[in-house]
Design an enzyme around this catalytic site. Structure first.
Site, short mmCIF file in Angstrom:
data_model
loop_
_atom_site.label_atom_id
_atom_site.label_comp_id
_atom_site.label_asym_id
_atom_site.label_seq_id
_atom_site.Cartn_x
_atom_site.Cartn_y
_atom_site.Cartn_z
N HIS A 276 4.96 5.86 2.65
CA HIS A 276 5.19 7.11 3.39
C HIS A 276 6.15 6.89 4.56
O HIS A 276 6.98 7.74 4.86
CB HIS A 276 3.86 7.66 3.92
CG HIS A 276 2.98 8.24 2.85
ND1 HIS A 276 3.34 9.32 2.08
CD2 HIS A 276 1.74 7.90 2.44
CE1 HIS A 276 2.38 9.60 1.23
NE2 HIS A 276 1.39 8.76 1.42
N HIS B 92 -0.01 -3.59 6.34
CA HIS B 92 -1.29 -3.48 7.06
C HIS B 92 -2.49 -3.97 6.24
O HIS B 92 -3.62 -3.79 6.67
CB HIS B 92 -1.52 -2.02 7.48
CG HIS B 92 -1.59 -1.07 6.31
ND1 HIS B 92 -0.47 -0.48 5.78
CD2 HIS B 92 -2.63 -0.65 5.56
CE1 HIS B 92 -0.81 0.28 4.76
NE2 HIS B 92 -2.13 0.18 4.60
N CYS C 103 -7.42 -2.93 3.48
CA CYS C 103 -7.13 -1.49 3.44
C CYS C 103 -7.73 -0.84 2.20
O CYS C 103 -8.65 -0.06 2.30
CB CYS C 103 -5.63 -1.23 3.50
SG CYS C 103 -5.23 0.54 3.41
N SER D 116 0.46 3.85 1.60
CA SER D 116 0.62 4.34 2.97
C SER D 116 1.90 3.79 3.60
O SER D 116 2.58 4.49 4.36
CB SER D 116 -0.59 3.95 3.83
OG SER D 116 -1.77 4.52 3.30
N CYS E 53 0.84 -1.19 0.00
CA CYS E 53 0.00 0.00 0.00
C CYS E 53 0.88 1.25 0.00
O CYS E 53 1.94 1.27 0.62
CB CYS E 53 -0.92 -0.02 1.22
SG CYS E 53 -1.98 1.44 1.39
#
Length: 362
Positions: free
Chosen positions: A44, A60, A164, A41, A39
């Site tokens: 980041h 996640h 997610c 995310s 992902c």
């Protein structure tokens, strides 16, 4: 011992190493991870845009099989197939008791500072758990309110995406937007989250679903998943194109990238009374706003963390949507890789031409 992808320092990629997971506490679940999506995310944290205590294991968006449960766990049992969700909920705070589970910050879902760490290595060094999950690992040790049991007929590589991308994208359509059939939607950014939002908008009966992305391949993928129209998000007149094709702008604009320009495009695409919903993890110094005329036109701006999900209910329903042929998860998966290929998978994500890479564990 479990093999895991560990973030030692931002900007240096992930290192494959061995970690040890503790025995489950009374409300914890030990899971054999079977699949985990990559992902944006995660990127980041890997690249250092967002800070986190290190060393840590990212990841996640996962699904797996329950190996063991703590003495007080009643929601799942060994052998259950489960999807994990980063929005673990305590069930007791203001947000939980008012039905806003995704906003929960309850400490009860994490181990206390004085307790032994869930994950360690080298005979006791703490490895920090990221987002309550740390799913880039052969095993996860998580709170029972961070996973939900699903139909065992559901393929786990596709189930992982629901943890997610699909929960965020589809959840935004079903929960935050609550679209009335016939209303118009633009989704800015056609990665995993954006494509899931497009698919969900089709399921919800949106009258026009516009996919805005600068990459032609992603716009084509969006069409497969339900987009009725596409726009080059980098075109100078992108907002004007959207306003023209919808006869005044969209009812809902979904930002699914996490960039200032895409958030601005979402706001600029609204009709009077429309709502812009920002899903992407924006740079920490970004600000998104409405002008005076936007406010006079009744326009709205909101966030929707994790699609405002109620995941113990939402995730099994999304599984059912897939099993019935309504939700297209197959198209979302661009490749299946092993854990050792994780850094190459993130390199492809940085290039921006891929949908979802999914790690499949043996």
């Amino acid at each position: 011992m479990a093999k895991a992808a560990i973030l030692e320092q931002p900007g240096e990629g992930l290192t494959i190493g061995e970690v040890e997971l503790a025995d489950p506490a009374p409300h914890e679940v030990l899971i054999d991870t079977k699949a985990c999506g990559l992902c944006h995310s995660d990127l980041h944290f890997i690249d250092g845009t967002y800070p986190h205590a290190l060393p840590a294991i990212p990841g996640h968006e996962a699904a797996g099989v329950v190996r063991a449960v703590g003495s007080e766990v009643r929601s799942v049992q060994p052998g259950d197939h489960v999807v994990s969700c980063l929005s673990a909920f305590c069930g007791q705070c203001e947000f939980c008791v008012t039905g806003r589970l995704a906003l929960c910050m309850g400490a009860a879902t994490r181990r206390g500072k004085d307790a032994a760490a869930r994950i360690s290595r080298n005979g006791g060094e703490t490895v920090n758990q990221m987002l309550n999950l740390s799913a880039f690992s052969e095993q996860m040790l998580i709170h029972e309110n961070a996973c939900v049991s699903i139909d065992k007929e559901m393929p786990l590589d596709r189930a992982a995406l629901i943890g997610c991308a699909v929960t965020t994208g589809a959840g935004t359509i079903f929960n935050a937007a609550n679209i009335t059939p016939g209303e118009t939607v633009v989704v800015v950014g056609c990665g995993g989250v954006g494509l899931a939002a497009i698919n969900a908008a089709k399921i919800a009966g949106a009258g026009m679903v516009i996919a805005a992305d600068p990459i032609p391949e992603k716009r084509e993928l969006a069409t497969v998943l339900g987009a009725t129209h596409t726009v080059d998000a980098m075109a100078e007149d992108a907002a004007k194109q959207i306003i023209k094709m919808t006869g005044g702008g969209v009812h809902y604009a979904i930002e699914a990238v996490g960039r200032q320009a895409s958030a601005d495009l979402a706001v600029a695409s609204l009709r009077r009374g429309g709502t812009a919903i920002i899903l992407g993890m924006m740079p920490l110094d970004c600000k998104v706003g409405l002008g005076a005329m936007d406010l006079l036109g009744g326009k709205k701006l909101q966030g929707a963390i994790m699609g405002e999900n109620h995941f113990p209910v939402d995730l099994p329903r999304l599984v059912d949507f897939y099993m019935r042929g309504l939700l297209d998860l197959d198209t979302l998966i661009a490749e299946r890789i092993n854990l050792d290929e994780i850094n190459q998978g993130f390199d492809k994500m940085r290039d921006g031409h891929f949908a979802r890479s999914v790690i499949v564990f043996d």
